[in-house]
Design an enzyme around this catalytic site. Structure first.
Site, PDB file in Angstrom:
ATOM      1  N   HIS A 182       3.200   2.909  -3.633  1.00 44.77           N
ATOM      2  CA  HIS A 182       2.548   4.215  -3.695  1.00 44.77           C
ATOM      3  C   HIS A 182       1.059   4.088  -3.398  1.00 44.77           C
ATOM      4  O   HIS A 182       0.465   3.012  -3.527  1.00 44.77           O
ATOM      5  CB  HIS A 182       2.750   4.865  -5.065  1.00 44.77           C
ATOM      6  CG  HIS A 182       2.190   4.049  -6.193  1.00 44.77           C
ATOM      7  ND1 HIS A 182       0.835   3.960  -6.453  1.00 44.77           N
ATOM      8  CD2 HIS A 182       2.795   3.257  -7.106  1.00 44.77           C
ATOM      9  CE1 HIS A 182       0.636   3.170  -7.483  1.00 44.77           C
ATOM     10  NE2 HIS A 182       1.802   2.722  -7.906  1.00 44.77           N
ATOM     11  N   ASP A 223       3.966  -1.897  -6.903  1.00 45.31           N
ATOM     12  CA  ASP A 223       3.535  -3.283  -6.692  1.00 45.31           C
ATOM     13  C   ASP A 223       4.562  -4.259  -7.250  1.00 45.31           C
ATOM     14  O   ASP A 223       4.813  -5.312  -6.671  1.00 45.31           O
ATOM     15  CB  ASP A 223       2.148  -3.527  -7.309  1.00 45.31           C
ATOM     16  CG  ASP A 223       2.040  -3.094  -8.759  1.00 45.31           C
ATOM     17  OD1 ASP A 223       3.046  -2.635  -9.341  1.00 45.31           O
ATOM     18  OD2 ASP A 223       0.937  -3.207  -9.324  1.00 45.31           O
TER      19      ASP A 223
END
Length: 476
Positions: free
Chosen positions: A93, A375
């Site tokens: 994102h 992540d």
């Protein structure tokens, strides 16, 4: 917990303030130790172009990924007799508001509405907002239909995607459109819903990031052709998430992190100083993950917090960031995280290679696949592929798998893997040797298949031959 970086723009030296403001407000012109913006996407350290000594400010700029000039990338590069047949994109994102707040400090006043008169900006921003306002809930698997399609709070909510995050992925989508649609005609103009496969976790920031990239890739797309599937796990493991051994690797990796921090007295003193400044116990400050908030302040050019007891400073940042880099290095040297990564990444990599095999056999579904993730999704995949030198996923990072067909030998298919526009195919553990023997700028599909179906388990040791055996092995 993802490594983050931060930085403070206030201090006694006015020249430092001016310099840091410039590199935020004019990122495409910024230089640091001779490094220009062209190098900001670099994923592998390069002694010829990067600071000779680890520079936390330089690393912070890379991580923030502030949108600037159009990015040059290596996606879509292949000899003329190769045909692109499918693309699989994993994204982190974009830029977000912090997930944590530093106790007894004022929340950063960052506006999460999407407006034209604020930087960073993208030419499709207003059209994106307009198109999102028409989006029907039927285009999303439950519970995604309950999430907002774009940010709209004047004071960002915790974890909310910012305008910067939207622009990052509009830019990513447009870049991929120019390469895969305009140049390679991956999708026909009358593309069908079955030719897209879209998945996201149940966070607004991942759904909105996926929508922004998709809009940049397919402007004004037909909502009736779009369906986002919900992925409950950040590992995108679908029905294969139960893996006891993976969790044991993770516990041992977390223990390693704890011991490394415990042995760093300078780090502990830094947390103690910061806790004194905000007048809370050191344990409470550490639990609040202050770096997450400070990173947001850095990326948005906002000063670090001050109280009557003083200010959090650049020196505090440097100690924490140096420790994070040391932790990342040790993590790659040990095999604990690799074990976690191999087991954590296997389900999604297995799904990806299965889709590639189906496409190679002539199936026309899923020509463009998008996984909008975190992540903690991309990092295990990078490690599992053997990319120990790759930087930790920045905001709006993208990892792309391309499948190519040799027109001269139609039964032969090859793959390319790219990270933030950089071709990393021959850095992977399964294609390093092939690179030494073959002049082709890509890797045989069978190399990737063999790695996913067999060699990942060999790398774990213990004699396991499949995912279930590897996950339930006794005596770790």
């Amino acid at each position: 917990v993802s490594p983050s970086i931060c930085h403070e723009v206030m201090g006694p030296d006015a020249m430092i303030l001016v310099f840091l403001m410039l590199i935020h407000l004019i990122p495409v012109l910024a230089t640091k130790n001779g490094v220009t913006s062209k190098n900001r996407k670099r994923i592998m350290p390069d002694p010829a172009t990067e600071p000779p000594v680890m520079d936390p400010v330089y690393e912070a700029l890379l991580y923030c990924n502030i949108p600037g000039v159009a990015e040059r990338s290596m996606e879509g590069h292949a000899p003329h007799h190769f045909k692109l047949v499918s693309v699989h994109v994993f994204i982190r994102h974009g830029d977000r508001y912090p997930l944590y707040a530093i106790p007894k400090t004022k929340r950063p006043e960052i506006d999460c509405t999407l407006v034209a008169n604020r930087k960073p900006y993208h030419s499709k921003l207003e059209a994106f907002v307009n198109h999102m306002s028409k989006g029907p809930g039927a285009s999303f698997e439950s519970p995604l239909h309950s999430l907002p399609l774009y940010s709209s709070h004047q004071l960002c909510e915790m974890g909310e995607l910012t305008q910067t995050g939207v622009v990052q992925h509009l830019q990513n989508g447009q870049l991929l459109r120019d390469i895969y649609l305009k140049k390679h005609k991956l999708l026909p103009s009358d593309w069908a819903a079955e030719q897209l496969h879209l998945e996201t976790t149940g966070k607004s920031r991942t759904l909105q990031s996926g929508l922004a990239l998709l809009y940049g890739f397919l402007p004004d797309f037909d909502w009736k052709k779009v369906y986002f599937r919900h992925q409950p796990s950040a590992l995108f493991c679908s029905g294969n998430c139960y893996c006891p051994l993976r969790n044991q690797y993770l516990e041992k990796e977390q223990r390693r992190q704890y011991l490394l921090r415990l042995n760093n007295r300078q780090l502990e003193r830094t947390y103690e100083e910061m806790a004194r400044i905000v007048d809370i116990p050191t344990k409470q400050l550490r639990a609040a993950n202050p770096i997450d908030s400070l990173l947001c302040l850095f990326c948005h050019n906002v000063s670090f917090p001050c109280t009557k007891n003083g200010c959090i400073t650049m020196d505090h940042f440097k100690v924490i960031k140096t420790h994070q880099i040391e932790d990342e290095r040790e993590r790659q040297e040990k095999k604990l995280y690799l074990g976690y990564a191999l087991l954590g990444a296997h389900p999604i990599l297995n799904q990806t290679v299965s889709r590639m095999q189906q496409t190679a056999e002539g199936k026309k579904e899923g020509l463009f696949t998008l996984y909008s993730a975190h992540d903690v999704t991309l990092a295990p995949i990078l490690s599992a592929l053997g990319l120990t030198g790759a930087r930790f996923p920045r905001f709006a990072a993208r990892l792309v798998f391309e499948l190519w067909q040799d027109r001269e030998k139609p039964r032969e298919h090859s793959v390319r893997i790219l990270y933030d526009g950089v071709d990393i195919t021959f850095y992977t553990s399964f294609c390093q040797d092939h690179h030494r023997r073959s002049p082709k700028p890509m890797c045989p599909l069978e190399n990737l298949v063999r790695f996913i179906k067999k060699d990942m388990f060999v790398a774990l040791g213990g004699g396991s031959t499949n995912y279930y055996e590897a996950c339930h092995k006794e005596g770790f």
